[in-house]
Design a protein around this motif. Structure first.
Motif, PDB file in Angstrom:
ATOM      1  N   UNK A  63      -2.456  -7.026 -15.481  1.00  0.00           N
ATOM      2  CA  UNK A  63      -2.333  -5.592 -15.241  1.00  0.00           C
ATOM      3  C   UNK A  63      -1.998  -5.347 -13.768  1.00  0.00           C
ATOM      4  N   UNK A  64      -0.944  -4.576 -13.530  1.00  0.00           N
ATOM      5  CA  UNK A  64      -0.482  -4.316 -12.163  1.00  0.00           C
ATOM      6  C   UNK A  64      -1.307  -3.198 -11.547  1.00  0.00           C
ATOM      7  N   UNK A  65      -1.721  -3.443 -10.319  1.00  0.00           N
ATOM      8  CA  UNK A  65      -2.435  -2.385  -9.602  1.00  0.00           C
ATOM      9  C   UNK A  65      -1.659  -1.853  -8.392  1.00  0.00           C
ATOM     10  N   UNK A  66      -0.616  -2.583  -7.956  1.00  0.00           N
ATOM     11  CA  UNK A  66       0.168  -2.115  -6.797  1.00  0.00           C
ATOM     12  C   UNK A  66       1.487  -2.892  -6.739  1.00  0.00           C
ATOM     13  N   UNK A  67       2.495  -2.253  -6.100  1.00  0.00           N
ATOM     14  CA  UNK A  67       3.805  -2.931  -5.961  1.00  0.00           C
ATOM     15  C   UNK A  67       4.607  -2.274  -4.847  1.00  0.00           C
ATOM     16  N   UNK A  68       5.113  -3.119  -3.941  1.00  0.00           N
ATOM     17  CA  UNK A  68       6.006  -2.587  -2.904  1.00  0.00           C
ATOM     18  C   UNK A  68       7.348  -2.193  -3.506  1.00  0.00           C
ATOM     19  N   UNK A 117     -11.742   1.684  -3.925  1.00  0.00           N
ATOM     20  CA  UNK A 117     -11.637   2.948  -4.627  1.00  0.00           C
ATOM     21  C   UNK A 117     -11.600   2.757  -6.125  1.00  0.00           C
ATOM     22  N   UNK A 118     -10.750   3.539  -6.752  1.00  0.00           N
ATOM     23  CA  UNK A 118     -10.586   3.461  -8.198  1.00  0.00           C
ATOM     24  C   UNK A 118      -9.533   2.437  -8.616  1.00  0.00           C
TER      25      UNK A 118
END
Length: 565
Positions: A63-68, A117-118
Protein backbone atom coordinates in the motif's frame (compact mmCIF):
# COMPACT_ATOMS: atom_id res chain seq x y z
CA UNK A 1 5.06 -46.27 8.39
CA UNK A 2 2.71 -44.85 5.75
CA UNK A 3 0.59 -43.19 8.45
CA UNK A 4 3.70 -41.57 9.96
CA UNK A 5 4.72 -40.18 6.59
CA UNK A 6 1.28 -38.61 6.02
CA UNK A 7 1.42 -36.93 9.42
CA UNK A 8 4.80 -35.39 8.61
CA UNK A 9 3.54 -34.00 5.26
CA UNK A 10 0.50 -32.46 6.99
CA UNK A 11 2.73 -30.87 9.62
CA UNK A 12 4.99 -29.33 6.97
CA UNK A 13 1.97 -27.88 5.14
CA UNK A 14 0.67 -26.40 8.40
CA UNK A 15 4.02 -24.76 9.11
CA UNK A 16 4.06 -23.25 5.61
CA UNK A 17 0.55 -21.90 5.98
CA UNK A 18 1.36 -20.25 9.29
CA UNK A 19 4.54 -18.73 7.83
CA UNK A 20 2.66 -17.18 4.89
CA UNK A 21 0.24 -15.39 7.16
CA UNK A 22 2.83 -14.39 9.75
CA UNK A 23 3.37 -10.69 10.53
CA UNK A 24 6.56 -9.07 9.10
CA UNK A 25 9.70 -10.16 10.82
CA UNK A 26 11.18 -7.18 12.73
CA UNK A 27 14.30 -5.63 11.09
CA UNK A 28 17.40 -4.68 12.95
CA UNK A 29 18.74 -2.49 10.11
CA UNK A 30 17.83 -1.29 6.66
CA UNK A 31 17.71 -3.80 3.82
CA UNK A 32 18.81 -2.65 0.38
CA UNK A 33 17.88 -4.44 -2.80
CA UNK A 34 19.49 -2.98 -5.96
CA UNK A 35 16.88 -3.34 -8.67
CA UNK A 36 18.88 -1.47 -11.35
CA UNK A 37 22.55 -0.57 -11.50
CA UNK A 38 23.85 1.62 -14.37
CA UNK A 39 26.86 0.44 -16.36
CA UNK A 40 28.84 3.53 -15.41
CA UNK A 41 29.04 5.12 -12.02
CA UNK A 42 31.19 8.24 -12.14
CA UNK A 43 30.26 9.23 -8.63
CA UNK A 44 28.56 7.70 -5.59
CA UNK A 45 26.64 9.57 -2.93
CA UNK A 46 28.56 10.51 0.19
CA UNK A 47 27.43 12.04 3.43
CA UNK A 48 27.15 15.78 2.94
CA UNK A 49 26.13 15.50 -0.72
CA UNK A 50 22.99 17.07 -2.08
CA UNK A 51 20.74 14.67 -3.99
CA UNK A 52 17.66 14.79 -6.15
CA UNK A 53 15.65 11.59 -6.36
CA UNK A 54 12.24 10.15 -7.05
CA UNK A 55 10.61 7.62 -4.79
CA UNK A 56 7.48 5.63 -4.04
CA UNK A 57 6.86 4.99 -0.31
CA UNK A 58 4.95 1.83 0.56
CA UNK A 59 4.08 -0.41 3.47
CA UNK A 60 5.18 -4.05 3.31
CA UNK A 61 1.76 -5.04 1.97
CA UNK A 62 2.34 -2.77 -1.06
CA UNK A 63 0.00 0.00 0.00
CA UNK A 64 1.43 3.36 -1.09
CA UNK A 65 1.60 6.12 1.46
CA UNK A 66 3.65 8.72 -0.47
CA UNK A 67 5.23 9.41 -3.88
CA UNK A 68 7.36 12.16 -5.36
CA UNK A 69 6.04 11.12 -8.77
CA UNK A 70 2.53 12.08 -7.71
CA UNK A 71 3.74 15.56 -6.79
CA UNK A 72 5.58 15.91 -10.12
CA UNK A 73 8.84 16.97 -8.51
CA UNK A 74 11.94 15.26 -7.17
CA UNK A 75 12.81 15.16 -3.51
CA UNK A 76 15.83 17.41 -2.99
CA UNK A 77 17.88 17.17 0.16
CA UNK A 78 21.33 16.97 1.76
CA UNK A 79 22.38 13.50 2.84
CA UNK A 80 23.75 12.87 6.33
CA UNK A 81 22.52 16.13 7.83
CA UNK A 82 19.46 14.66 9.58
CA UNK A 83 17.11 16.16 7.02
CA UNK A 84 15.83 12.63 6.33
CA UNK A 85 14.76 9.72 8.44
CA UNK A 86 17.86 7.85 9.58
CA UNK A 87 17.21 4.82 7.41
CA UNK A 88 16.95 6.88 4.23
CA UNK A 89 20.11 8.80 5.16
CA UNK A 90 21.91 5.46 5.28
CA UNK A 91 20.20 4.02 2.20
CA UNK A 92 21.21 6.83 -0.14
CA UNK A 93 24.92 6.63 0.63
CA UNK A 94 26.81 4.85 -2.14
CA UNK A 95 24.07 5.27 -4.76
CA UNK A 96 24.91 6.21 -8.35
CA UNK A 97 22.90 8.44 -10.64
CA UNK A 98 20.22 6.35 -12.40
CA UNK A 99 20.62 3.56 -9.84
CA UNK A 100 17.37 2.16 -8.47
CA UNK A 101 17.04 0.65 -5.01
CA UNK A 102 14.27 -0.96 -2.98
CA UNK A 103 14.97 0.09 0.58
CA UNK A 104 13.30 -1.55 3.62
CA UNK A 105 13.56 0.53 6.77
CA UNK A 106 12.67 -0.70 10.28
CA UNK A 107 10.56 1.61 12.46
CA UNK A 108 13.43 2.53 14.75
CA UNK A 109 15.19 4.06 11.70
CA UNK A 110 11.96 5.56 10.37
CA UNK A 111 9.12 7.12 12.38
CA UNK A 112 9.33 4.75 15.37
CA UNK A 113 6.59 4.35 17.93
CA UNK A 114 5.06 7.73 17.15
CA UNK A 115 4.46 7.17 13.47
CA UNK A 116 3.65 10.19 11.29
CA UNK A 117 0.17 11.57 11.76
CA UNK A 118 -2.54 9.66 9.99
CA UNK A 119 -0.21 8.60 7.22
CA UNK A 120 2.25 6.26 8.91
CA UNK A 121 1.14 4.20 11.92
CA UNK A 122 3.49 3.64 14.88
CA UNK A 123 6.10 0.92 14.58
CA UNK A 124 5.74 0.76 10.79
CA UNK A 125 8.24 -0.88 8.49
CA UNK A 126 8.60 1.31 5.39
CA UNK A 127 9.58 0.36 1.87
CA UNK A 128 10.97 2.96 -0.54
CA UNK A 129 11.49 2.43 -4.26
CA UNK A 130 14.20 5.05 -4.93
CA UNK A 131 15.61 6.34 -8.25
CA UNK A 132 18.60 8.69 -7.90
CA UNK A 133 18.67 11.48 -10.50
CA UNK A 134 21.34 13.91 -9.31
CA UNK A 135 24.16 14.31 -6.81
CA UNK A 136 26.47 17.20 -6.06
CA UNK A 137 28.41 18.78 -3.27
CA UNK A 138 28.69 22.38 -2.20
CA UNK A 139 32.44 22.19 -2.82
CA UNK A 140 32.02 21.02 -6.41
CA UNK A 141 33.58 22.92 -9.29
CA UNK A 142 32.92 22.65 -12.99
CA UNK A 143 34.31 19.34 -14.26
CA UNK A 144 35.78 19.14 -17.75
CA UNK A 145 36.29 15.97 -19.73
CA UNK A 146 37.91 16.44 -23.15
CA UNK A 147 37.16 13.44 -25.34
CA UNK A 148 38.43 14.79 -28.66
CA UNK A 149 41.17 17.29 -29.36
CA UNK A 150 42.40 18.27 -32.86
CA UNK A 151 46.00 17.54 -33.79
CA UNK A 152 46.69 21.23 -34.31
CA UNK A 153 45.55 23.90 -31.90
CA UNK A 154 46.88 27.29 -32.85
CA UNK A 155 44.72 29.17 -30.40
CA UNK A 156 42.59 28.55 -27.32
CA UNK A 157 39.57 30.36 -25.90
CA UNK A 158 40.39 33.21 -23.56
CA UNK A 159 38.33 35.72 -21.59
CA UNK A 160 36.50 38.19 -23.88
CA UNK A 161 36.78 35.92 -26.93
CA UNK A 162 33.69 35.42 -29.05
CA UNK A 163 32.84 31.79 -29.77
CA UNK A 164 30.43 29.75 -31.84
CA UNK A 165 29.66 26.25 -30.57
CA UNK A 166 27.14 23.44 -30.68
CA UNK A 167 25.95 21.67 -27.55
CA UNK A 168 23.60 19.10 -26.10
CA UNK A 169 22.44 19.96 -22.59
CA UNK A 170 21.26 17.21 -20.26
CA UNK A 171 20.57 16.68 -16.61
CA UNK A 172 22.89 14.35 -14.72
CA UNK A 173 20.55 11.41 -15.39
CA UNK A 174 20.78 12.02 -19.16
CA UNK A 175 17.48 13.84 -19.61
CA UNK A 176 17.85 16.24 -22.55
CA UNK A 177 16.72 19.76 -21.81
CA UNK A 178 18.20 21.69 -24.75
CA UNK A 179 20.28 21.32 -27.90
CA UNK A 180 21.67 23.76 -30.45
CA UNK A 181 21.75 20.88 -32.95
CA UNK A 182 17.95 20.62 -32.95
CA UNK A 183 17.75 24.33 -33.81
CA UNK A 184 20.41 23.82 -36.51
CA UNK A 185 22.16 26.95 -35.29
CA UNK A 186 25.25 27.44 -33.17
CA UNK A 187 25.21 29.25 -29.88
CA UNK A 188 27.21 32.44 -30.34
CA UNK A 189 28.48 34.45 -27.40
CA UNK A 190 31.33 36.15 -25.60
CA UNK A 191 33.16 34.08 -23.00
CA UNK A 192 34.15 35.11 -19.49
CA UNK A 193 32.21 38.37 -19.29
CA UNK A 194 29.00 37.07 -17.73
CA UNK A 195 26.93 36.38 -20.82
CA UNK A 196 26.78 32.68 -19.90
CA UNK A 197 26.08 30.72 -16.74
CA UNK A 198 29.25 30.60 -14.67
CA UNK A 199 29.99 26.91 -15.30
CA UNK A 200 29.87 27.34 -19.05
CA UNK A 201 32.02 30.47 -18.86
CA UNK A 202 34.61 28.37 -17.03
CA UNK A 203 34.19 25.24 -19.14
CA UNK A 204 34.79 26.94 -22.48
CA UNK A 205 38.08 28.52 -21.50
CA UNK A 206 41.11 26.83 -23.02
CA UNK A 207 39.18 25.07 -25.78
CA UNK A 208 40.50 24.67 -29.34
CA UNK A 209 38.40 24.86 -32.46
CA UNK A 210 37.27 21.31 -33.22
CA UNK A 211 37.67 20.21 -29.59
CA UNK A 212 34.84 18.28 -27.90
CA UNK A 213 34.24 18.50 -24.17
CA UNK A 214 31.77 17.34 -21.59
CA UNK A 215 31.29 20.10 -19.03
CA UNK A 216 29.54 19.06 -15.81
CA UNK A 217 28.56 21.76 -13.36
CA UNK A 218 26.76 21.93 -10.02
CA UNK A 219 23.64 24.10 -9.75
CA UNK A 220 25.66 26.85 -8.06
CA UNK A 221 27.40 27.32 -11.44
CA UNK A 222 24.22 26.61 -13.41
CA UNK A 223 20.68 27.80 -12.70
CA UNK A 224 20.79 27.41 -8.91
CA UNK A 225 17.84 27.06 -6.57
CA UNK A 226 15.23 28.21 -9.04
CA UNK A 227 16.20 26.24 -12.13
CA UNK A 228 15.05 27.48 -15.51
CA UNK A 229 11.42 27.05 -16.35
CA UNK A 230 10.05 23.56 -16.78
CA UNK A 231 13.15 22.16 -18.49
CA UNK A 232 15.75 22.61 -15.76
CA UNK A 233 14.60 21.76 -12.24
CA UNK A 234 15.84 23.68 -9.19
CA UNK A 235 19.16 22.51 -7.73
CA UNK A 236 19.99 20.52 -10.87
CA UNK A 237 23.47 19.54 -11.99
CA UNK A 238 23.94 20.21 -15.72
CA UNK A 239 25.94 18.35 -18.33
CA UNK A 240 26.89 20.01 -21.63
CA UNK A 241 28.41 18.08 -24.51
CA UNK A 242 30.15 20.86 -26.44
CA UNK A 243 31.98 21.10 -29.78
CA UNK A 244 33.74 24.39 -30.50
CA UNK A 245 33.36 25.57 -34.10
CA UNK A 246 34.70 29.10 -34.13
CA UNK A 247 36.74 31.52 -32.10
CA UNK A 248 37.85 35.12 -32.46
CA UNK A 249 38.39 38.32 -30.54
CA UNK A 250 37.00 41.73 -31.56
CA UNK A 251 40.59 43.00 -31.56
CA UNK A 252 41.73 40.38 -34.08
CA UNK A 253 43.29 41.32 -37.39
CA UNK A 254 43.66 38.97 -40.32
CA UNK A 255 46.19 36.15 -40.02
CA UNK A 256 48.29 35.25 -43.06
CA UNK A 257 50.13 31.96 -43.41
CA UNK A 258 52.33 31.73 -46.52
CA UNK A 259 52.19 28.13 -47.69
CA UNK A 260 54.41 28.32 -50.77
CA UNK A 261 56.38 30.93 -52.70
CA UNK A 262 57.65 30.88 -56.28
CA UNK A 263 61.39 30.60 -56.87
CA UNK A 264 61.40 34.12 -58.25
CA UNK A 265 59.18 37.05 -57.33
CA UNK A 266 59.98 40.20 -59.28
CA UNK A 267 56.85 42.03 -58.23
CA UNK A 268 54.39 42.04 -55.35
CA UNK A 269 50.79 43.19 -55.45
CA UNK A 270 49.86 46.68 -54.33
CA UNK A 271 46.64 48.59 -53.85
CA UNK A 272 44.91 49.22 -57.16
CA UNK A 273 46.19 46.08 -58.87
CA UNK A 274 43.77 43.82 -60.70
CA UNK A 275 44.18 40.21 -59.60
CA UNK A 276 43.11 36.77 -60.75
CA UNK A 277 43.22 34.07 -58.09
CA UNK A 278 41.73 30.75 -57.10
CA UNK A 279 40.46 30.02 -53.60
CA UNK A 280 38.80 27.51 -51.32
CA UNK A 281 36.70 29.06 -48.57
CA UNK A 282 35.94 27.27 -45.30
CA UNK A 283 34.77 28.09 -41.82
CA UNK A 284 37.25 27.78 -38.98
CA UNK A 285 36.15 24.21 -38.25
CA UNK A 286 36.81 23.20 -41.86
CA UNK A 287 33.22 23.42 -43.12
CA UNK A 288 33.33 24.23 -46.84
CA UNK A 289 31.28 27.17 -48.13
CA UNK A 290 32.70 28.20 -51.52
CA UNK A 291 35.41 27.57 -54.11
CA UNK A 292 36.46 29.16 -57.37
CA UNK A 293 37.79 25.76 -58.45
CA UNK A 294 34.28 24.31 -58.43
CA UNK A 295 33.26 26.99 -60.94
CA UNK A 296 36.41 26.31 -62.99
CA UNK A 297 37.08 30.05 -63.10
CA UNK A 298 39.34 32.39 -61.18
CA UNK A 299 37.99 35.18 -59.04
CA UNK A 300 38.97 38.43 -60.74
CA UNK A 301 38.95 41.76 -58.90
CA UNK A 302 40.74 44.94 -57.99
CA UNK A 303 42.40 44.79 -54.58
CA UNK A 304 42.54 47.46 -51.94
CA UNK A 305 39.53 49.22 -53.45
CA UNK A 306 36.66 47.70 -51.49
CA UNK A 307 35.52 45.27 -54.19
CA UNK A 308 36.03 42.33 -51.81
CA UNK A 309 35.57 41.94 -48.04
CA UNK A 310 38.00 44.03 -46.04
CA UNK A 311 40.01 41.07 -44.76
CA UNK A 312 40.57 39.73 -48.26
CA UNK A 313 41.55 43.20 -49.48
CA UNK A 314 44.26 43.20 -46.83
CA UNK A 315 45.29 39.57 -47.30
CA UNK A 316 45.93 39.92 -51.03
CA UNK A 317 48.39 42.79 -50.70
CA UNK A 318 52.07 41.96 -51.01
CA UNK A 319 51.62 38.62 -52.77
CA UNK A 320 53.63 37.13 -55.64
CA UNK A 321 52.27 35.44 -58.73
CA UNK A 322 51.98 31.67 -58.00
CA UNK A 323 52.15 32.26 -54.25
CA UNK A 324 49.84 30.20 -52.07
CA UNK A 325 48.70 31.56 -48.75
CA UNK A 326 46.05 30.96 -46.12
CA UNK A 327 44.14 34.04 -45.00
CA UNK A 328 42.11 33.80 -41.78
CA UNK A 329 39.60 36.63 -41.44
CA UNK A 330 37.63 37.57 -38.32
CA UNK A 331 33.93 38.34 -38.89
CA UNK A 332 34.27 42.11 -38.41
CA UNK A 333 36.53 42.08 -41.49
CA UNK A 334 34.30 39.62 -43.36
CA UNK A 335 30.49 39.26 -43.29
CA UNK A 336 29.91 40.42 -39.71
CA UNK A 337 27.07 39.42 -37.44
CA UNK A 338 24.64 38.72 -40.26
CA UNK A 339 26.72 36.33 -42.36
CA UNK A 340 25.44 35.46 -45.85
CA UNK A 341 22.33 33.33 -45.78
CA UNK A 342 22.82 29.61 -45.22
CA UNK A 343 26.46 29.24 -46.28
CA UNK A 344 28.23 31.66 -43.93
CA UNK A 345 26.74 31.96 -40.43
CA UNK A 346 26.68 35.22 -38.56
CA UNK A 347 29.88 36.10 -36.68
CA UNK A 348 31.84 33.43 -38.55
CA UNK A 349 35.62 33.42 -38.93
CA UNK A 350 36.54 32.63 -42.55
CA UNK A 351 39.56 30.79 -43.89
CA UNK A 352 40.64 31.24 -47.51
CA UNK A 353 43.32 29.13 -49.16
CA UNK A 354 44.31 31.27 -52.14
CA UNK A 355 46.53 30.66 -55.17
CA UNK A 356 47.60 33.79 -57.03
CA UNK A 357 47.36 33.25 -60.79
CA UNK A 358 48.31 36.74 -61.97
CA UNK A 359 47.90 40.44 -61.33
CA UNK A 360 48.53 43.66 -63.16
CA UNK A 361 47.89 47.36 -62.90
CA UNK A 362 45.89 49.39 -65.42
CA UNK A 363 48.96 51.61 -65.84
CA UNK A 364 51.20 48.66 -66.76
CA UNK A 365 53.12 48.60 -70.03
CA UNK A 366 54.64 45.64 -71.82
CA UNK A 367 57.63 44.26 -69.94
CA UNK A 368 60.42 43.22 -72.30
CA UNK A 369 63.42 41.07 -71.40
CA UNK A 370 65.82 40.64 -74.32
CA UNK A 371 68.78 38.52 -75.36
CA UNK A 372 70.33 40.05 -78.50
CA UNK A 373 72.64 38.35 -81.02
CA UNK A 374 76.24 39.50 -81.30
CA UNK A 375 75.59 41.13 -84.67
CA UNK A 376 72.53 43.17 -85.53
CA UNK A 377 72.50 45.15 -88.81
CA UNK A 378 68.79 45.95 -88.85
CA UNK A 379 65.95 46.31 -86.34
CA UNK A 380 62.27 45.94 -87.05
CA UNK A 381 59.90 48.85 -87.58
CA UNK A 382 56.29 49.41 -88.56
CA UNK A 383 55.49 48.04 -92.00
CA UNK A 384 58.11 45.28 -91.88
CA UNK A 385 57.06 41.76 -92.71
CA UNK A 386 58.45 39.47 -90.02
CA UNK A 387 58.56 35.80 -89.22
CA UNK A 388 58.94 34.64 -85.63
CA UNK A 389 58.40 31.73 -83.27
CA UNK A 390 56.58 32.04 -79.95
CA UNK A 391 55.50 30.13 -76.86
CA UNK A 392 52.55 31.61 -75.00
CA UNK A 393 51.60 30.97 -71.36
CA UNK A 394 49.70 32.57 -68.53
CA UNK A 395 51.63 34.09 -65.65
CA UNK A 396 51.32 30.89 -63.62
CA UNK A 397 52.89 28.89 -66.45
CA UNK A 398 49.66 27.52 -67.92
CA UNK A 399 50.24 26.69 -71.60
CA UNK A 400 48.20 28.63 -74.17
CA UNK A 401 49.75 28.19 -77.59
CA UNK A 402 53.01 27.75 -79.52
CA UNK A 403 54.07 28.29 -83.12
CA UNK A 404 56.34 25.25 -82.75
CA UNK A 405 53.26 23.04 -82.43
CA UNK A 406 52.27 24.09 -85.98
CA UNK A 407 55.77 23.47 -87.34
CA UNK A 408 56.08 26.94 -88.87
CA UNK A 409 56.72 30.55 -87.98
CA UNK A 410 54.05 33.11 -87.29
CA UNK A 411 54.17 35.76 -90.04
CA UNK A 412 52.81 39.31 -89.64
CA UNK A 413 53.20 42.84 -90.90
CA UNK A 414 54.08 45.16 -88.04
CA UNK A 415 51.68 48.03 -87.60
CA UNK A 416 48.89 46.36 -89.55
CA UNK A 417 46.89 45.27 -86.49
CA UNK A 418 47.49 41.59 -87.12
CA UNK A 419 48.56 40.86 -83.52
CA UNK A 420 47.51 42.14 -80.10
CA UNK A 421 48.90 45.60 -79.21
CA UNK A 422 51.29 44.22 -76.60
CA UNK A 423 52.84 41.82 -79.11
CA UNK A 424 53.04 44.63 -81.65
CA UNK A 425 55.08 46.70 -79.19
CA UNK A 426 57.24 43.77 -78.20
CA UNK A 427 58.22 42.96 -81.80
CA UNK A 428 59.49 46.45 -82.65
CA UNK A 429 63.21 47.19 -82.82
CA UNK A 430 64.16 43.52 -82.81
CA UNK A 431 67.11 41.92 -84.57
CA UNK A 432 66.95 38.65 -86.45
CA UNK A 433 68.04 35.97 -83.96
CA UNK A 434 67.02 38.05 -80.96
CA UNK A 435 65.02 36.36 -78.21
CA UNK A 436 62.60 38.20 -75.96
CA UNK A 437 60.23 37.50 -73.12
CA UNK A 438 57.17 39.74 -73.19
CA UNK A 439 54.80 40.19 -70.24
CA UNK A 440 51.62 41.66 -71.68
CA UNK A 441 48.89 43.11 -69.42
CA UNK A 442 45.31 42.31 -70.47
CA UNK A 443 44.53 45.84 -71.71
CA UNK A 444 47.29 45.27 -74.28
CA UNK A 445 46.30 41.62 -74.75
CA UNK A 446 42.84 40.08 -74.98
CA UNK A 447 41.15 42.34 -72.44
CA UNK A 448 38.36 41.47 -70.03
CA UNK A 449 36.74 38.93 -72.34
CA UNK A 450 39.81 36.90 -73.26
CA UNK A 451 39.49 34.22 -75.93
CA UNK A 452 36.80 31.65 -75.29
CA UNK A 453 38.30 28.33 -74.30
CA UNK A 454 41.88 29.57 -74.68
CA UNK A 455 42.68 32.78 -72.83
CA UNK A 456 40.80 33.74 -69.64
CA UNK A 457 39.38 37.21 -69.31
CA UNK A 458 41.72 39.83 -67.79
CA UNK A 459 44.69 37.47 -68.11
CA UNK A 460 48.30 38.62 -68.15
CA UNK A 461 50.15 36.86 -70.98
CA UNK A 462 53.77 35.77 -71.25
CA UNK A 463 55.35 35.30 -74.69
CA UNK A 464 58.78 33.83 -75.36
CA UNK A 465 59.57 34.97 -78.92
CA UNK A 466 62.45 34.58 -81.38
CA UNK A 467 62.72 36.67 -84.56
CA UNK A 468 63.56 34.39 -87.49
CA UNK A 469 63.33 36.68 -90.53
CA UNK A 470 62.42 40.23 -91.48
CA UNK A 471 61.57 41.79 -94.84
CA UNK A 472 61.79 45.55 -94.75
CA UNK A 473 58.46 47.22 -95.31
CA UNK A 474 57.54 50.29 -97.32
CA UNK A 475 57.29 53.81 -95.97
CA UNK A 476 54.18 54.45 -93.94
CA UNK A 477 51.17 54.96 -96.21
CA UNK A 478 52.69 53.25 -99.28
CA UNK A 479 51.68 49.92 -100.79
CA UNK A 480 54.06 50.15 -103.74
CA UNK A 481 57.33 52.00 -104.34
CA UNK A 482 59.69 52.34 -107.29
CA UNK A 483 63.21 51.06 -107.01
CA UNK A 484 64.31 53.10 -110.06
CA UNK A 485 63.31 56.42 -111.49
CA UNK A 486 59.69 56.60 -112.57
CA UNK A 487 59.13 56.57 -116.32
CA UNK A 488 57.79 59.89 -117.65
CA UNK A 489 55.48 57.89 -119.98
CA UNK A 490 54.01 55.75 -117.20
CA UNK A 491 50.38 56.07 -118.29
CA UNK A 492 51.08 55.27 -121.93
CA UNK A 493 53.19 52.25 -120.92
CA UNK A 494 50.23 50.92 -118.96
CA UNK A 495 47.79 51.64 -121.81
CA UNK A 496 48.92 48.77 -124.00
CA UNK A 497 45.93 48.87 -126.37
CA UNK A 498 46.28 52.64 -126.72
CA UNK A 499 42.59 53.40 -126.08
CA UNK A 500 43.58 56.23 -123.73
CA UNK A 501 42.20 54.24 -120.79
CA UNK A 502 43.82 51.73 -118.43
CA UNK A 503 41.66 48.82 -117.37
CA UNK A 504 42.27 46.55 -114.39
CA UNK A 505 44.12 43.92 -116.38
CA UNK A 506 46.50 46.42 -117.95
CA UNK A 507 47.14 48.01 -114.57
CA UNK A 508 47.73 44.69 -112.76
CA UNK A 509 49.95 43.24 -115.48
CA UNK A 510 52.11 46.35 -115.53
CA UNK A 511 52.63 46.52 -111.75
CA UNK A 512 53.45 42.81 -111.47
CA UNK A 513 55.92 43.14 -114.36
CA UNK A 514 57.70 45.98 -112.58
CA UNK A 515 57.92 43.90 -109.40
CA UNK A 516 59.21 40.86 -111.27
CA UNK A 517 61.81 43.00 -113.05
CA UNK A 518 62.97 44.47 -109.74
CA UNK A 519 61.90 47.97 -110.71
CA UNK A 520 59.29 48.26 -107.96
CA UNK A 521 58.19 46.71 -104.66
CA UNK A 522 54.81 45.86 -103.20
CA UNK A 523 54.29 46.06 -99.45
CA UNK A 524 55.43 42.70 -98.07
CA UNK A 525 53.14 40.40 -96.19
CA UNK A 526 49.95 41.25 -98.06
CA UNK A 527 48.14 39.61 -100.96
CA UNK A 528 49.63 41.37 -104.04
CA UNK A 529 46.38 41.17 -105.99
CA UNK A 530 44.49 42.85 -103.14
CA UNK A 531 47.11 45.60 -103.04
CA UNK A 532 46.87 46.17 -106.78
CA UNK A 533 43.06 46.23 -106.61
CA UNK A 534 43.29 48.87 -103.89
CA UNK A 535 45.79 50.92 -105.90
CA UNK A 536 43.58 50.74 -109.00
CA UNK A 537 40.49 51.78 -107.01
CA UNK A 538 42.31 54.84 -105.69
CA UNK A 539 43.32 55.90 -109.23
CA UNK A 540 39.84 55.35 -110.63
CA UNK A 541 38.46 58.63 -109.29
CA UNK A 542 35.01 58.45 -110.82
CA UNK A 543 34.65 54.70 -110.19
CA UNK A 544 33.69 53.87 -113.75
CA UNK A 545 36.13 50.96 -114.00
CA UNK A 546 38.59 52.89 -116.21
CA UNK A 547 41.52 55.15 -115.45
CA UNK A 548 42.06 58.10 -117.74
CA UNK A 549 45.16 60.27 -118.05
CA UNK A 550 43.38 63.01 -116.13
CA UNK A 551 42.67 60.67 -113.23
CA UNK A 552 46.13 59.15 -113.12
CA UNK A 553 48.49 60.65 -110.53
CA UNK A 554 51.60 59.58 -108.67
CA UNK A 555 51.75 59.36 -104.89
CA UNK A 556 54.06 62.36 -104.76
CA UNK A 557 51.41 64.40 -106.53
CA UNK A 558 48.68 63.48 -104.04
CA UNK A 559 47.69 65.74 -101.18
CA UNK A 560 45.82 62.94 -99.43
CA UNK A 561 47.34 59.71 -98.11
CA UNK A 562 46.18 57.07 -100.57
CA UNK A 563 48.03 53.76 -100.74
CA UNK A 564 48.87 54.08 -104.43
CA UNK A 565 51.61 54.91 -106.91
Amino acid sequence: MLQLTMRMIFFAFLVTLVACNAPPVPLDDIVIEKTFTPERCDRAVKSGDFVRYHYNGMFPDGKKFDSSYDRGTTYNVFVGRKQLIAGMDKALVGMCVNERRLVKIPPQLAYGKDGYGDIIPPESILHFDVLLLDVWNADDKAQIQTYHKPEKCGRIVQVSDYVRYHYNGTLLDGTLFDSSHTRMRTYDTYVGIGWLIAGMDQGLLGMCVGERRIITMPPSLGYGEHGDGSDIPPQASLVFDVVLLDLHNPKDEIAVEVQSLPDSCTRKSVEGDFMRYHYNGTLLDGTFFDSSYSRNRTYDTYIGKGYVIAGMDQGLLGVCVRERRRITIPPHLAYGEEGTGTKIPGSAVLVFDVHIIDFHNPSDKVEITSVKPEKCSYTTKRGDFIKYHYNATLMDGTYIDSSHSYGKTYDVVLGAGQVIPGMEQGLLEMCVGEKRTLVVPPHLGYGERGVDGEVPGSAVLVFDIELVNVEEGLPDGYMFVWNDDVSPDLFSEMDRNKDLEVDTTEFSDYILRQVNDGKGRLAPGFDPHRIIENMYSNQDRNKDGRITADEFKLKADEASTHDEL
